[in-house]
Design an enzyme around this catalytic site. Structure first.
Site, PDB file in Angstrom:
ATOM      1  N   ASP A 101       0.865  -1.173   0.000  1.00  0.00           N
ATOM      2  CA  ASP A 101       0.000   0.000   0.000  1.00  0.00           C
ATOM      3  C   ASP A 101       0.903   1.225   0.000  1.00  0.00           C
ATOM      4  O   ASP A 101       1.782   1.340   0.852  1.00  0.00           O
ATOM      5  CB  ASP A 101      -0.841  -0.029   1.289  1.00  0.00           C
ATOM      6  CG  ASP A 101      -2.261   0.430   1.087  1.00  0.00           C
ATOM      7  OD1 ASP A 101      -2.434   1.544   0.584  1.00  0.00           O
ATOM      8  OD2 ASP A 101      -3.186  -0.319   1.452  1.00  0.00           O
ATOM      9  N   ASP A 203      -3.190   4.620  -2.153  1.00  0.00           N
ATOM     10  CA  ASP A 203      -4.277   5.036  -1.273  1.00  0.00           C
ATOM     11  C   ASP A 203      -4.791   6.429  -1.630  1.00  0.00           C
ATOM     12  O   ASP A 203      -4.010   7.342  -1.905  1.00  0.00           O
ATOM     13  CB  ASP A 203      -3.707   5.053   0.158  1.00  0.00           C
ATOM     14  CG  ASP A 203      -4.733   5.381   1.211  1.00  0.00           C
ATOM     15  OD1 ASP A 203      -5.585   4.524   1.474  1.00  0.00           O
ATOM     16  OD2 ASP A 203      -4.688   6.498   1.774  1.00  0.00           O
ATOM     17  N   GLU A 266      -6.703   3.524  -5.549  1.00  0.00           N
ATOM     18  CA  GLU A 266      -7.934   3.535  -4.765  1.00  0.00           C
ATOM     19  C   GLU A 266      -8.688   4.818  -5.098  1.00  0.00           C
ATOM     20  O   GLU A 266      -8.231   5.910  -4.757  1.00  0.00           O
ATOM     21  CB  GLU A 266      -7.660   3.512  -3.258  1.00  0.00           C
ATOM     22  CG  GLU A 266      -8.967   3.384  -2.469  1.00  0.00           C
ATOM     23  CD  GLU A 266      -8.990   4.077  -1.113  1.00  0.00           C
ATOM     24  OE1 GLU A 266      -9.830   3.686  -0.293  1.00  0.00           O
ATOM     25  OE2 GLU A 266      -8.216   5.019  -0.871  1.00  0.00           O
ATOM     26  N   HIS A 327     -11.312  -3.385   3.440  1.00  0.00           N
ATOM     27  CA  HIS A 327     -11.218  -3.072   4.864  1.00  0.00           C
ATOM     28  C   HIS A 327     -11.992  -1.805   5.253  1.00  0.00           C
ATOM     29  O   HIS A 327     -11.917  -1.385   6.400  1.00  0.00           O
ATOM     30  CB  HIS A 327      -9.748  -2.916   5.242  1.00  0.00           C
ATOM     31  CG  HIS A 327      -9.105  -1.757   4.543  1.00  0.00           C
ATOM     32  ND1 HIS A 327      -8.940  -1.715   3.172  1.00  0.00           N
ATOM     33  CD2 HIS A 327      -8.643  -0.573   5.005  1.00  0.00           C
ATOM     34  CE1 HIS A 327      -8.397  -0.564   2.832  1.00  0.00           C
ATOM     35  NE2 HIS A 327      -8.197   0.146   3.933  1.00  0.00           N
ATOM     36  N   ASP A 328     -12.670  -1.203   4.294  1.00  0.00           N
ATOM     37  CA  ASP A 328     -13.421   0.023   4.580  1.00  0.00           C
ATOM     38  C   ASP A 328     -14.933  -0.166   4.478  1.00  0.00           C
ATOM     39  O   ASP A 328     -15.688   0.766   4.796  1.00  0.00           O
ATOM     40  CB  ASP A 328     -13.012   1.133   3.591  1.00  0.00           C
ATOM     41  CG  ASP A 328     -11.568   1.590   3.774  1.00  0.00           C
ATOM     42  OD1 ASP A 328     -11.089   1.594   4.928  1.00  0.00           O
ATOM     43  OD2 ASP A 328     -10.925   1.938   2.768  1.00  0.00           O
TER      44      ASP A 328
HETATM   45  C1  GLC Z   1      -8.116   4.901   2.369  1.00  0.00           C
HETATM   46  C2  GLC Z   1      -7.998   3.645   3.193  1.00  0.00           C
HETATM   47  C3  GLC Z   1      -8.662   3.865   4.517  1.00  0.00           C
HETATM   48  C4  GLC Z   1      -7.963   4.995   5.220  1.00  0.00           C
HETATM   49  C5  GLC Z   1      -7.929   6.238   4.343  1.00  0.00           C
HETATM   50  C6  GLC Z   1      -6.986   7.256   4.877  1.00  0.00           C
HETATM   51  O1  GLC Z   1      -9.419   5.204   2.057  1.00  0.00           O
HETATM   52  O2  GLC Z   1      -8.532   2.563   2.480  1.00  0.00           O
HETATM   53  O3  GLC Z   1      -8.653   2.715   5.306  1.00  0.00           O
HETATM   54  O4  GLC Z   1      -8.618   5.288   6.419  1.00  0.00           O
HETATM   55  O5  GLC Z   1      -7.490   5.951   3.040  1.00  0.00           O
HETATM   56  O6  GLC Z   1      -5.668   6.870   4.665  1.00  0.00           O
END
Ligand code: GLC
Length: 538
Positions: A101, A203, A266, A327-328
């Site tokens: 990541d 991310d 993402e 995970h979100d």
């Molecule tokens: C992304 C991640 C999430 C995190 C956010 C801030 O959306 O998937 O888990 O809280 O970024 O880094």
């Protein structure tokens, strides 16, 4: 169509590991790198091709690793650099690629860059972050909101300015308009790529660039009181700005210095905005994550439409991908319910494009109930009750029916879901009719049938709860029929001569059955069928 030169990230299945929750090896209740190493044979047996690890870097863990204090070291909670090197090597020996990541949008407030930046207005790192004077009334410079609730500006009394944070105030945003920041992040990429990492999931990448005039975001006319606070505004000046593509192309250029690596983005945006992230001449990310199925209505007609829209929106040569869990977002098995969980597996593994499988979804892990005193997720803490409650999808992997589900010998950092005595790898792997075995067979089928891994997607007219499509490459044709409802469906092709056989069925009891121009599906059943137009022998 990928054709003969398809890349591993196109034909393969990616498996996402949330490292805190996969396997604890040192009895502290938190998963770690040695734990993952120990479980590589499991992943090889499952048949996935790549693993993506959520962040394992040095971090105060305000957002569980998405707040990074050192991009080029491993947090002691997870192990050390040598452990990561061993994991990279071992993964490669198990024929698994390893994706890390990359979190370029923000650091931890404990990162030395931010500590320096904050120390004085004249510090050379001041402009590495986004600092602004207070508004005339002393309040925040403008109306921008944090994704995790409240203003996106935090005041620093020492230098009498505010800094910007898309997420927590402990996650200050880097200033991507500053070339020195870009260079530093490019060096981070080279550090890991040089160590043998196969790529990055980037991310929050659509947030990288913010308006340089700092204009207020417009009010959202559709906002409903009681909704997520951030949704009160449209993030017009804080997300998806045109200049973001240039920043991504820069990262891609660095990635391409190394052979056979991948850059995945993402990005939560509507399909028509999302596809811009493939970049001009496909020099953006290899693919922007397609999260459409995470929020889609689980209903055949709307899913058929969504798939068509996505396929139609892809730029020429742009490779598709599908995600059913991460995970979100709430766990898949809970979202679609127990009856549809097999159909969902079949959909993920038979659509055109790279599937990403979230750890535990292969055994049907549920969104776990989290008591108020067990909440760890900072988003949920900031916005209680209407946050998206991310702890419930991050609970420890359920390996077996022993205490702590074989995850740890200590008390785990999040509770184990209630159903772990029945729903665990050990028990499901003994039952050839289980969901786990369905995933294994589906992944295996993608390997054996090039039409599934690389073929075109051809939807067929259908009604009600039936989703019907072909995957086709050269002479191989695979037909997929999914019943997204509880009632039986009689499928027929009046205009076509169809013959073939069932390769795989949702309940593992129709394999080899002959298929003709009409066949029946039981409620919640899916079939993957090979049609006879394929003259090859396999
Ligand atoms: C992304 C991640 C999430 C995190 C956010 C801030 O959306 O998937 O888990 O809280 O970024 O880094």
């Amino acid at each position: 169509m990928a054709g003969e030169s398809a890349n591993w990230w196109q034909t393969g299945v990616i498996y996402q590991i949330y490292p805190r929750s996969f396997q604890d090896s040192n009895h502290d209740g938190v998963g770690d790198l040695r734990g993952i190493l120990h479980r590589l044979p499991y992943l090889e047996e499952l048949g996935v091709d790549a693993i993506w690890l959520s962040p394992i870097f040095t971090s105060p863990m305000a957002d569980f690793g998405y707040d990074i204090a050192d991009y080029t070291d491993v947090d002691p909670l997870f192990g050390n650099l040598a452990d990561l090197d061993s994991l990279i090597d071992a993964a490669h020996r198990h024929q698994l690629k390893l994706i890390l990541d990359l979190v370029p949008n923000h650091t931890s407030d404990k990162h030395s860059w931010f500590v320096d930046s904050k120390s004085s207005r004249n510090n050379p790192k001041r402009d590495w972050y986004i600092w602004r004077d207070p508004a005339a009334d002393g309040g925040p410079p403008n109306n921008w909101l944090s994704e995790f609730g409240g203003s996106a500006w935090a005041f620093d009394p020492n230098t009498n300015q505010y800094y910007y944070h898309t997420f927590l105030s402990a996650q200050p945003d880097l200033n991507w308009r500053n070339p020195a920041v870009r260079d530093a992040m490019h060096d981070v990429m080279r550090f890991w790529l040089g160590r043998g990492v196969d790529g990055f999931r980037v991310d929050a990448v659509w947030y990288l660039i913010k308006d340089d005039q700092f204009r207020d975001n417009p009010l959202n006319p559709l906002f409903q009181p009681g909704g997520l606070p951030r949704d009160a505004l449209i993030p017009f000046y804080t997300a998806d700005l045109p200049e973001v593509h240039e920043a991504i192309t820069g990262m891609r250029r660095v990635l391409d210095e190394f052979p056979d690596r991948v850059l995945l983005g993402e990005i939560y945006l509507p399909i028509e905005r999302l596809v811009a992230y493939y970049g001009r001449d496909l020099k953006g990310v290899h693919f922007p994550y397609n999260f459409a199925l995470l929020t889609a209505k689980w209903e055949a007609r709307s899913l058929a439409q969504l798939i068509d829209e996505y396929e139609a929106a892809l730029p020429s040569g742009g490779w598709p991908n599908w995600v059913l869990g991460n995970h979100d977002r709430p766990r898949l098995a809970t979202r679609v319910g127990p009856n549809q969980v097999r159909v969902a597996a079949m959909l993920l593994m038979t659509l055109r494009g790279t599937p990403t499988l979230y750890y535990g979804d292969e055994i049907g892990m549920q969104q776990a109930a989290i008591l108020p005193e067990q909440v760890r997720d900072p988003f949920e803490k900031n916005v209680p009750g209407i946050g998206i409650g991310r702890d419930g999808c991050r609970t420890p992997m359920q390996w077996d029916g022993t205490k702590s589900a074989g995850f740890s010998e200590a008390d785990p950092w999040l509770p184990i879901a209630d159903d772990f005595r029945e729903v665990n790898v050990n028990s499901l792997s003994k039952d050839k009719g289980s969901l786990y075995w369905l995933y294994r067979r589906l992944i295996d089928l993608r390997r054996k049938h090039v039409a599934l891994a690389e073929g075109s997607y051809k939807p067929l007219m259908a009604s009600g709860e039936l989703l019907l499509f072909y995957r086709e490459l050269r002479k191989e044709r695979v037909l997929i029929a999914l019943n997204m409802g509880p009632e039986p469906i009689a499928v027929s092709f009046p205009e076509e001569r169809v013959s073939g056989r069932v390769l795989l069925s949702a309940f593992a009891d129709r394999e080899g059955e002959e298929v003709s121009a009409s066949f029946d599906l039981r409620g919640n059943e899916g079939l993957v069928m090979k049609l006879d137009s394929d003259r090859r022998d396999n």
